[in-house]
Design an enzyme around this catalytic site. Structure first.
Site, PDB file in Angstrom:
ATOM      1  N   TYR A  62      18.902 -43.562  63.728  1.00 16.94           N
ATOM      2  CA  TYR A  62      17.640 -43.056  63.789  1.00 16.94           C
ATOM      3  C   TYR A  62      16.974 -43.749  65.016  1.00 16.94           C
ATOM      4  O   TYR A  62      17.274 -45.064  65.025  1.00 16.94           O
ATOM      5  CB  TYR A  62      16.759 -43.154  62.688  1.00 16.94           C
ATOM      6  CG  TYR A  62      16.098 -41.727  62.206  1.00 16.94           C
ATOM      7  CD1 TYR A  62      15.256 -41.049  63.180  1.00 16.94           C
ATOM      8  CD2 TYR A  62      16.520 -41.080  61.170  1.00 16.94           C
ATOM      9  CE1 TYR A  62      14.791 -39.782  63.073  1.00 16.94           C
ATOM     10  CE2 TYR A  62      15.956 -39.773  60.956  1.00 16.94           C
ATOM     11  CZ  TYR A  62      15.121 -39.144  61.859  1.00 16.94           C
ATOM     12  OH  TYR A  62      14.724 -37.999  61.628  1.00 16.94           O
ATOM     13  N   GLU A  64      13.510 -42.700  66.958  1.00 18.41           N
ATOM     14  CA  GLU A  64      12.608 -42.045  67.629  1.00 18.41           C
ATOM     15  C   GLU A  64      11.887 -43.208  68.385  1.00 18.41           C
ATOM     16  O   GLU A  64      11.943 -43.974  68.622  1.00 18.41           O
ATOM     17  CB  GLU A  64      11.234 -41.836  66.636  1.00 18.41           C
ATOM     18  CG  GLU A  64      11.722 -40.557  65.598  1.00 18.41           C
ATOM     19  CD  GLU A  64      10.625 -40.399  64.682  1.00 18.41           C
ATOM     20  OE1 GLU A  64      10.552 -39.306  63.883  1.00 18.41           O
ATOM     21  OE2 GLU A  64       9.591 -41.350  64.639  1.00 18.41           O
ATOM     22  N   ASP A 208      15.879 -24.742  86.491  1.00 16.80           N
ATOM     23  CA  ASP A 208      16.409 -24.472  85.382  1.00 16.80           C
ATOM     24  C   ASP A 208      18.172 -24.358  85.851  1.00 16.80           C
ATOM     25  O   ASP A 208      18.394 -23.397  86.022  1.00 16.80           O
ATOM     26  CB  ASP A 208      16.150 -23.356  84.453  1.00 16.80           C
ATOM     27  CG  ASP A 208      16.701 -23.302  83.189  1.00 16.80           C
ATOM     28  OD1 ASP A 208      17.494 -24.277  83.053  1.00 16.80           O
ATOM     29  OD2 ASP A 208      16.812 -22.355  82.260  1.00 16.80           O
ATOM     30  N   THR A 234      21.475 -28.413  81.274  1.00 18.30           N
ATOM     31  CA  THR A 234      22.252 -28.440  79.868  1.00 18.30           C
ATOM     32  C   THR A 234      23.344 -29.595  80.380  1.00 18.30           C
ATOM     33  O   THR A 234      23.782 -29.656  81.708  1.00 18.30           O
ATOM     34  CB  THR A 234      23.212 -27.298  79.494  1.00 18.30           C
ATOM     35  OG1 THR A 234      23.862 -26.686  80.628  1.00 18.30           O
ATOM     36  CG2 THR A 234      22.292 -26.195  79.098  1.00 18.30           C
ATOM     37  N   LYS A 237      27.692 -27.327  79.794  1.00 17.92           N
ATOM     38  CA  LYS A 237      28.444 -26.291  80.708  1.00 17.92           C
ATOM     39  C   LYS A 237      29.301 -26.855  81.659  1.00 17.92           C
ATOM     40  O   LYS A 237      30.430 -27.497  81.391  1.00 17.92           O
ATOM     41  CB  LYS A 237      27.298 -25.457  81.333  1.00 17.92           C
ATOM     42  CG  LYS A 237      26.375 -24.541  80.096  1.00 17.92           C
ATOM     43  CD  LYS A 237      25.338 -23.658  80.688  1.00 17.92           C
ATOM     44  CE  LYS A 237      24.741 -23.090  79.322  1.00 17.92           C
ATOM     45  NZ  LYS A 237      23.384 -22.223  79.889  1.00 17.92           N
ATOM     46  N   ARG A 243      27.465 -30.883  74.043  1.00 18.22           N
ATOM     47  CA  ARG A 243      26.276 -30.012  73.544  1.00 18.22           C
ATOM     48  C   ARG A 243      24.777 -30.617  74.013  1.00 18.22           C
ATOM     49  O   ARG A 243      24.369 -31.370  72.799  1.00 18.22           O
ATOM     50  CB  ARG A 243      26.413 -29.240  72.473  1.00 18.22           C
ATOM     51  CG  ARG A 243      25.679 -27.790  72.393  1.00 18.22           C
ATOM     52  CD  ARG A 243      26.370 -26.902  71.283  1.00 18.22           C
ATOM     53  NE  ARG A 243      27.595 -26.542  72.216  1.00 18.22           N
ATOM     54  CZ  ARG A 243      27.473 -25.743  73.004  1.00 18.22           C
ATOM     55  NH1 ARG A 243      26.604 -24.918  73.264  1.00 18.22           N
ATOM     56  NH2 ARG A 243      28.907 -25.425  73.709  1.00 18.22           N
TER      57      ARG A 243
HETATM   58  C1  LIG Z   1      22.336 -21.965  78.982  1.00 16.94           C
HETATM   59  C2  LIG Z   1      21.049 -21.713  79.676  1.00 16.94           C
HETATM   60  C3  LIG Z   1      19.788 -22.721  78.905  1.00 16.94           C
HETATM   61  C4  LIG Z   1      19.993 -22.724  77.394  1.00 16.94           C
HETATM   62  O1  LIG Z   1      20.944 -23.948  76.990  1.00 16.94           O
HETATM   63  P1  LIG Z   1      21.007 -23.953  75.446  1.00 16.94           P
HETATM   64  O2  LIG Z   1      21.533 -25.285  75.518  1.00 16.94           O
HETATM   65  O3  LIG Z   1      21.738 -22.890  74.950  1.00 16.94           O
HETATM   66  O4  LIG Z   1      19.594 -23.899  74.907  1.00 16.94           O
HETATM   67  C5  LIG Z   1      18.764 -22.443  79.489  1.00 16.94           C
HETATM   68  N1  LIG Z   1      18.514 -21.965  80.866  1.00 16.94           N
HETATM   69  C6  LIG Z   1      19.632 -21.216  81.409  1.00 16.94           C
HETATM   70  C7  LIG Z   1      19.368 -20.686  82.905  1.00 16.94           C
HETATM   71  C8  LIG Z   1      20.941 -21.459  80.939  1.00 16.94           C
HETATM   72  O5  LIG Z   1      21.859 -20.840  81.480  1.00 16.94           O
END
Ligand SMILES: *Cc1c(COP(=O)(O)O)cnc(C)c1O
Length: 418
Positions: A62, A64, A208, A234, A237, A243
């Protein structure tokens, strides 16, 4: 039966003895991944070292708070792990500050909004019918409920972002933040153009970059870091880590971003995932990752070209990234039917909204197959298999399934010949 890695093979043996029911399910998934073709644009095969960190003792801890300021005792190794992850992320992306705690990409976006906005603020982002993510204003998501989203689109003729329209909408709606990033846009984003529009109306720019951040790490796509106030991403990907999510920003927003992640939107950090993120950042800094990132793009270009030659309509006529969106309707099938027939042949991919078209298209990406070692010749083969799977019925489907099996047998995801 294929195994995922040395470390997980050991833990799978333990699991097999204690909980055969779940062990069988996990082995079934490993077999599914190794015997079908993974073309989901958001997926990849993370390394055995990343999987080892995920299954490590840090899963028990843990922690935090942030390194040096935790709400729990015994955090010396957790602090060390997070400091390494932060140092590697800032070095990899040339960012002043990194928060590596978001549990997912969506959590990273939530934190960015929490750092910069108040409920009711106006936000301009890509509309969902054109490739915006759920967190870009979907009514079923917190974003659509708590903020007033305005959506921009793409040019009908080219499928490219219409920067003049973005500017018009920005001037008309005076958003507090402008969001660039998409789940299906196959081209590079002009971050300088978005910065210019954001400055024009006094808005924050949030990038994003969940999809392209791995290409950015490998020098195969332009970086949003010099332009955006906050970059969300993320780690699982194209970047090929565990993840999870992260947020990058300059020093002046660092404290607001950190407080938006913890304590505002999350509790304890997931230290095993943070360690695994650090391992992935380390891998992404190596020359082999640069080669991988460029091969991902070369493969996507080759696949888009080969699919076009088979009759698919490719959005924007190609790609700059790992991502392709293809309309299969010239082959006489809609997107959902196409996905079903491909799934029956062992090809796993998504459908996606097609701007200005009825029905759905196919969304695919080349990160996982590139990690498996495939290159341009295999992309041409995949396009041929696609066309056969969609054009033929009955026994032909079995031939396609055999073709897929042969391909993945030659390029097993973890080097284990099945
Ligand atoms: C994949 C993705 C997310 C979210 O990712 P998660 O890990 O599934 O929550 C947010 N924005 C864009 C543009 C994405 O392609």
């Amino acid at each position: 039966m294929p195994v995922v890695s040395a470390s997980s093979a050991t833990s799978t043996d333990t699991l097999l003895r204690q909980d055969p029911e779940m062990a069988e399910i996990i082995l079934g998934e490993a077999t599914r991944q190794a015997t079908t073709l993974q073309l989901i644009a958001a997926e990849n095969f993370t390394s055995p070292a990343v999987l080892a960190a995920l299954g490590s003792a840090l899963a028990n801890k843990y922690a935090e708070g942030y390194p040096g300021a935790r709400h729990h005792g015994g955090c010396e190794f957790a602090d060390a792990a997070e400091r390494v992850a932060i140092a590697r992320a800032t070095a990899l992306f040339g960012a002043e500050h990194a928060n590596v705690q978001p549990h997912s990409g969506s959590s990273a976006v939530l934190a960015a909004y929490a750092a910069l906005l108040k409920p009711g603020d106006t936000v301009l982002a890509m509309g969902l019918p054109y490739g915006g993510h759920l967190t870009h204003g979907a009514p079923v998501n917190f974003s659509g409920r708590w903020f007033d989203f305005v959506g921009y689109g793409v040019e009908p003729a080219t499928g490219l972002i219409d920067y003049a329209q973005v500017r018009r909408l920005a001037r008309a709606h005076r958003p507090k933040a402008l969001v660039c990033g998409s789940i299906s846009y196959p081209r590079h984003i002009d971050y300088a153009a978005f910065r210019d529009i954001a400055d024009d109306v006094g808005a924050y720019l949030i990038a994003d970059a969940a999809h392209p951040i791995g290409l950015v790490a490998g020098g195969a796509a332009p970086s949003p870091v010099p332009y955006a106030d906050v970059v969300c991403a993320t780690t699982h990907k194209v970047l090929r880590g565990p993840r999870g999510g992260m947020v990058l920003c300059g020093v002046e927003l660092a404290e607001r971003v950190d407080r938006a992640v913890f304590p505002f939107t999350q509790g304890g950090a997931q230290m095993h995932t943070i360690a695994a993120k650090a391992v992935a950042f380390g891998e992404a800094a190596a020359p082999a990752f640069t080669a991988y990132a460029h091969q991902v793009v070369a493969n996507a270009r080759a696949l888009a070209k080969a699919l076009a030659a088979e009759g698919f309509l490719i959005t924007t006529d190609g790609t700059d990234t790992h991502l392709i969106t293809a309309d299969p309707s010239p082959l006489g099938v809609d997107g959902r039917t196409a996905r079903g027939r491909l799934a029956a042949a062992g090809v796993v991919l998504d459908t996606c909204a097609l701007p200005y078209a009825d029905g759905r298209g196919l969304r695919l990406g080349t990160a996982a197959v590139t990690t498996q070692g495939m290159s341009e010749a295999e992309m041409t083969r995949i396009a041929t298999l696609f066309a056969s799977a969609l054009r033929e019925g009955g026994d032909e489907a079995r031939d396609v399934r055999d073709g897929v099996r042969e391909l993945v047998r030659l390029f097993p995801p973890y080097g284990t010949v099945s």
